[in-house]
Scaffold this active site. Structure first.
Site, PDB file in Angstrom:
ATOM      1  N   PRO A  49      41.387  57.259  37.606  1.00  0.00           N
ATOM      2  CA  PRO A  49      41.579  57.064  35.890  1.00  0.00           C
ATOM      3  C   PRO A  49      43.052  56.812  35.110  1.00  0.00           C
ATOM      4  O   PRO A  49      42.779  56.468  34.079  1.00  0.00           O
ATOM      5  CB  PRO A  49      41.308  58.327  35.575  1.00  0.00           C
TER       6      PRO A  49
ATOM      7  N   CYS B  11      52.931  49.211  37.649  1.00  0.00           N
ATOM      8  CA  CYS B  11      53.449  48.491  38.801  1.00  0.00           C
ATOM      9  C   CYS B  11      52.540  47.368  39.790  1.00  0.00           C
ATOM     10  O   CYS B  11      52.866  47.317  41.311  1.00  0.00           O
ATOM     11  CB  CYS B  11      53.999  50.186  39.598  1.00  0.00           C
ATOM     12  N   ASN B  12      51.650  48.423  39.337  1.00  0.00           N
ATOM     13  CA  ASN B  12      50.248  47.369  40.457  1.00  0.00           C
ATOM     14  C   ASN B  12      49.797  45.893  40.014  1.00  0.00           C
ATOM     15  O   ASN B  12      49.152  45.376  41.183  1.00  0.00           O
ATOM     16  CB  ASN B  12      49.369  48.365  41.160  1.00  0.00           C
TER      17      ASN B  12
END
Length: 423
Positions: A113, A50-51
């Site tokens: 993480p 998503c990023n």
């Protein structure tokens, strides 16, 4: 060939563009097959979250532009739309970038993480589709290795940097047994969703999600097996709740002092932890005056978050040093690859000469020639063969006045390049 990374992330592109260029589960398999079949692209792996969306490739020189051209065609995006949003790295910087991504140093939340697991999934998929070979496969292995070192040697993940994580950490300090703790989450936004994930990982006794819209609450509660209620059902639920985390967009408080007084009486004054992460607040500040209600606002937790962010920044600086070491070690291996083939050929040549001269010597011995003479001739002929090429190279460098080549050859052969007698 070179390592090449092309991508965009939360720092360089808005969500609307990231959505358009991303590869979902339904199309990433086809995309991998297409990408690795493009001219000049030897190896390929696609990371899409998503990023960020990033293409990791091994390409032949001059073909880097084909990666961008293919991405635009495949996702139907014009070049001017990507202008200013894309970044690219090559060789040494590509290695550094991947290692920083694997360690969580390039993430929205420093040191998180989850990206490492996403990278490993991307690598597994690329391997299934034949996109990974010796070079890119080795690079990912080294990146996972440095990520493990960073986790174990810097403690970058030891300090939570979200209010949701800090809220759950606070609960762990207060409740001795989370498996018997009953939690009420009020709201269904990102903060509540993140808190719910942390609580689910701790295996809390019971989790309930209350929201104005039940459909939204059910969308996140299903992941954790949580119950769902409306806001009107909150008072009844509170009586059997040990911990409340609330984060809504309500302009007025949802929980007042009067309500909590009645709830605590029904609970026979069994303590309750209330964490209000909303702005404006969902819980009246006066609730904190009740002796059995332990109320924390978002400001109370932000101080802890700030301390943890500072600790992670310090750990990140240590991580950068570890990445620098691993990057240098990897690049030394990569740059030495062309010479490894030359070394192999040189050794094979010397071994061939050895066998030729040994066979010749054995034949001479069988013909009755003296062993001393045969051994002397064997040593003489083999030495001449081994010395011919370097001797000729030294002679040509000396005749042409090429002092730099002369010095390199002298160092390689272990001799002094200075003349022993002045001319």
């Amino acid at each position: 060939m070179s390592f090449f990374v092309l991508g965009l992330n939360h720092k360089t592109a808005p969500l609307s563009l990231r959505e358009r260029v991303a590869f979902g589960p339904e199309n990433i398999h086809l995309a991998l097959d297409e990408l690795r079949q493009q001219p000049g692209i030897q190896e390929a792996c696609i990371l899409s979250t998503c990023n960020r969306t990033e293409l990791y490739c091994v390409v032949t020189e001059g073909h880097e532009g084909r990666v961008r051209d293919w991405w635009q065609r495949h996702r139907h995006v014009r070049g001017d739309e990507l202008s200013g949003c894309l970044y690219q790295h090559q060789d040494d910087e590509a290695v550094r970038h991947l290692m920083r991504v694997a360690c969580g140093l390039d993430s929205l939340v420093l040191g998180e993480p989850q990206i490492l697991g996403q990278l490993k999934q991307a690598v597994d998929l690329a391997r299934q589709h034949g996109g990974l070979k010796a070079l890119l496969g080795r690079l990912f292995e080294r990146s996972f290795s440095v990520a493990k070192r960073v986790r174990t040697q810097t403690g970058i993940g030891a300090h939570g940097v979200s209010v949701a994580f800090v809220a759950v950490s606070l609960a762990r300090q207060i409740f001795a047994n989370m498996s018997q703790t009953k939690v009420l989450l009020i709201g269904a936004g990102e903060t509540i969703e993140l808190a719910g994930r942390h609580l689910h990982a701790l295996q809390v006794g019971r989790m309930t999600v209350a929201n104005r819209t039940l459909q939204r609450a059910q969308a996140i509660a299903g992941e954790w097996g949580a119950e769902v209620i409306t806001l009107d059902e909150i008072p009844e639920c509170l009586v059997d709740t040990d911990m409340v985390i609330t984060s809504t967009a309500s302009p007025l408080p949802l929980l007042g002092k009067g309500l909590l007084e009645r709830v605590l009486r029904l609970r026979r004054h069994k303590p309750m932890l209330l964490i209000d992460l909303a702005v404006p607040r969902d819980i009246e500040p006066e609730v904190g005056e009740l002796s059995d209600a332990y109320l924390y606002s978002v400001d109370d937790l932000q101080d802890i978050v700030a301390e943890n962010q500072s600790a992670r920044q310090q750990a990140a600086r240590q991580a950068e040093l570890l990445i620098g070491e691993e990057r240098q070690r990897f690049m030394s291996w990569y740059r030495a690859l062309p010479t490894q083939e030359q070394i192999r050929r040189y050794r094979d040549q010397a071994a061939s000469w050895q066998q030729d001269e040994l066979q010749r010597a054995l034949q001479l011995l069988q013909q009755g020639q003296a062993p001393d003479a045969v051994l002397n001739e064997l040593a003489h002929r083999l030495t001449n063969k081994l010395l011919h090429a370097p001797t000729e190279a030294l002679r040509q460098a000396g005749e042409s006045g090429d002092r730099e080549t002369l010095a390199i050859l002298s160092q390689a052969l272990g001799i002094d390049s200075r003349p022993s007698v002045e001319p």
